[in-house]
Design a protein around this motif. Structure first.
Motif, mmCIF file in Angstrom:
data_model
loop_
_atom_site.group_PDB
_atom_site.id
_atom_site.type_symbol
_atom_site.label_atom_id
_atom_site.label_comp_id
_atom_site.label_asym_id
_atom_site.label_seq_id
_atom_site.Cartn_x
_atom_site.Cartn_y
_atom_site.Cartn_z
ATOM 1 N N ALA A 93 0.661 -1.341 -0.089
ATOM 2 C CA ALA A 93 -0.002 0.192 0.107
ATOM 3 C C ALA A 93 0.723 1.290 0.438
ATOM 4 O O ALA A 93 0.583 2.212 -0.509
ATOM 5 N N PHE A 384 -3.093 -0.293 -2.896
ATOM 6 C CA PHE A 384 -4.248 -1.210 -1.407
ATOM 7 C C PHE A 384 -4.569 -2.274 -1.973
ATOM 8 O O PHE A 384 -5.182 -2.991 -0.786
ATOM 9 N N THR A 388 -4.161 -5.614 0.205
ATOM 10 C CA THR A 388 -5.056 -5.526 1.103
ATOM 11 C C THR A 388 -5.254 -7.681 1.226
ATOM 12 O O THR A 388 -6.149 -7.698 1.943
#
Length: 439
Positions: A93, A384, A388
């Motif tokens: 990220a 991201f 994630t």
């Protein structure tokens, strides 16, 4: 005065070029269409991801030796993978934001150096805790390389060729995996297990050579550089987490479903990539050389899957390609985990379609995520959501580790199939982006 290029400048130029040069329709037309700078970016991303894969697989391949050396149970060894993937979420990220703010190539070099340094450090670890720490820090670089490299190449590629081009970049994961399996077989055949696992980690210094070349030869796509230098808002987590409202459509829905898609795909993949070597050695009783032979079929299937999936994602569309291979991956996982004892020949043969399907699903993944976000936050969005998903999906290998004692490794591999089911459901919340140009 803003230097932001007009919409579709990059892709419109490429489309005109495609029309003027029919040779770009051939088997390697996608590579010729990149141009000299794009081909160097492709080489940098391909090499970086291959070596990222090599450094990653030093752990699964040495897991049995590590468990014996430090006296670890299956839950503790599974934790290695989970920690790596969870920390990689933060690294990925941050690398995405960094790529949007200071450039794709600079961010790519930083990620490569990071994962190389801490892979080598793992080879010097004196105890379990230190090794766990170094592996976690290795995850910082490991998490960022794929997202940054994929964005770099996507911005040199037209929508017409993007699936197969990024599928070819993705195939480098199989190249790195194959190299790791070859070195593993060689090292563990020549060196005592107590030292061999350290030697494997020390060979993770190879990526440093790539960085020296990239520093001089690889550059960001001009249009992406212009957007970055224009002073427009960029590299913002707030931008990709903003819900729809009066000021615009927002990207929150896209980010949530893209992260869920990533969770499913990577939960399935890392379950298999982490535990199949252990499954082959402990439950199937294969030797080091025998394990390497079986992995050859799996890795060959993976390489073919990346290239085939890349072509199909341009022909079928992004979502149909992922749906197709999510379903086929579930079938292959369940079949592979339930092969009866004594049928190791069937296990060998099924390795190819299993590797094919679990890799082909990734071929459309990088182009799809790149197309879901605008240029100013493309690195942030892709970094991201991908990472994630990697962090949440990291729970899957740990569950397999803790359930292996009662279910057996083969039985616990069912969690890989569950991951692919989650990926298929996540697509219901995302649009099709095939043919979308990167403005």
């Amino acid at each position: 005065m803003s230097t932001t290029p007009p919409p579709h400048t990059l892709s419109a130029g490429r489309s005109a070029s495609d029309a003027q040069h029919p040779s770009q329709d051939g088997p390697l037309g996608w590579l010729r269409a990149l141009g000299p700078q794009g081909r160097r970016a492709f080489a940098g991303a391909f090499g970086g991801y291959a070596l990222d894969s090599y450094d990653y697989f030093t752990l699964p391949l040495t897991m049995v030796a590590l468990a014996a050396y430090f006296g670890l149970d299956s839950g503790q060894t599974g934790l290695f993978t989970t920690v790596t993937l969870v920390v990689s979420a933060f690294g990925g990220a941050l690398a995405g934001v960094f790529a949007d703010r200071v450039g794709r190539v600079r961010a790519l070099m930083i990620t490569v150096v990071t994962y190389a340094v801490f892979t080598v450090a793992c080879g010097f670890a004196p105890d379990y805790g230190t090794l766990l720490l170094f592996r976690a820090l290795q995850g910082l670089g490991f998490g960022g390389e794929w997202a940054v490299g994929a964005v770099l190449v996507a911005e040199y590629t037209s929508a017409r060729h993007r699936g197969r081009t990024l599928g070819a970049v993705q195939s480098s994961w199989a190249v790195g995996w194959a190299l790791a399996a070859f070195v593993y077989t060689l090292v563990f055949s020549l060196v005592d297990d107590g030292l061999a696992w350290r030697v494997m980690f020390w060979t993770g210094a190879l990526p440093a050579l790539l960085v020296v070349w990239m520093r001089r030869r690889v550059h960001d796509a001009p249009e992406a550089k212009a957007v970055r230098e224009s002073g427009a808002a960029k590299g913002s987590f707030a931008a990709i987490l903003r819900p729809a409202g009066p000021s615009g459509p927002g990207l929150l829905r896209t980010t949530v479903f893209a992260a869920l898609l990533s969770t499913g795909v990577q939960g399935g993949y890392y379950t298999l990539a982490t535990w199949i070597p252990t499954y082959l050695k402990t439950e199937r009783g294969l030797s080091v050389v025998g394990t390497g032979t079986y992995l050859t079929f799996l890795i060959s299937g993976a390489f073919a899957g990346y290239l085939t999936g890349g072509r199909l994602t341009d022909r079928l569309g992004r979502r149909p390609n992922i749906w197709l291979f999510a379903l086929l991956s579930v079938v292959c996982v369940l079949a592979y985990a339930n092969i009866p004892d004594g049928a190791n020949t069937l296990l060998l043969v099924l390795g190819f379609p299993l590797g094919f399907c679990m890799s082909a699903i990734f071929s459309g993944f990088d182009s799809y995520l790149s197309e879901l976000y605008p240029t100013a936050v493309r690195g942030t969005g892709q970094g991201f959501t991908y990472n994630t998903g990697r962090a949440v999906g990291a729970v899957f290998p740990t569950l397999v580790g803790y359930l292996a004692g009662s279910w057996g490794v083969g039985g616990a591999l069912v969690f890989g199939a569950i991951g692919y089911g989650i990926a298929a459901l996540a697509l219901l919340g995302l649009p099709e982006t095939g043919g979308r140009e990167l403005a």
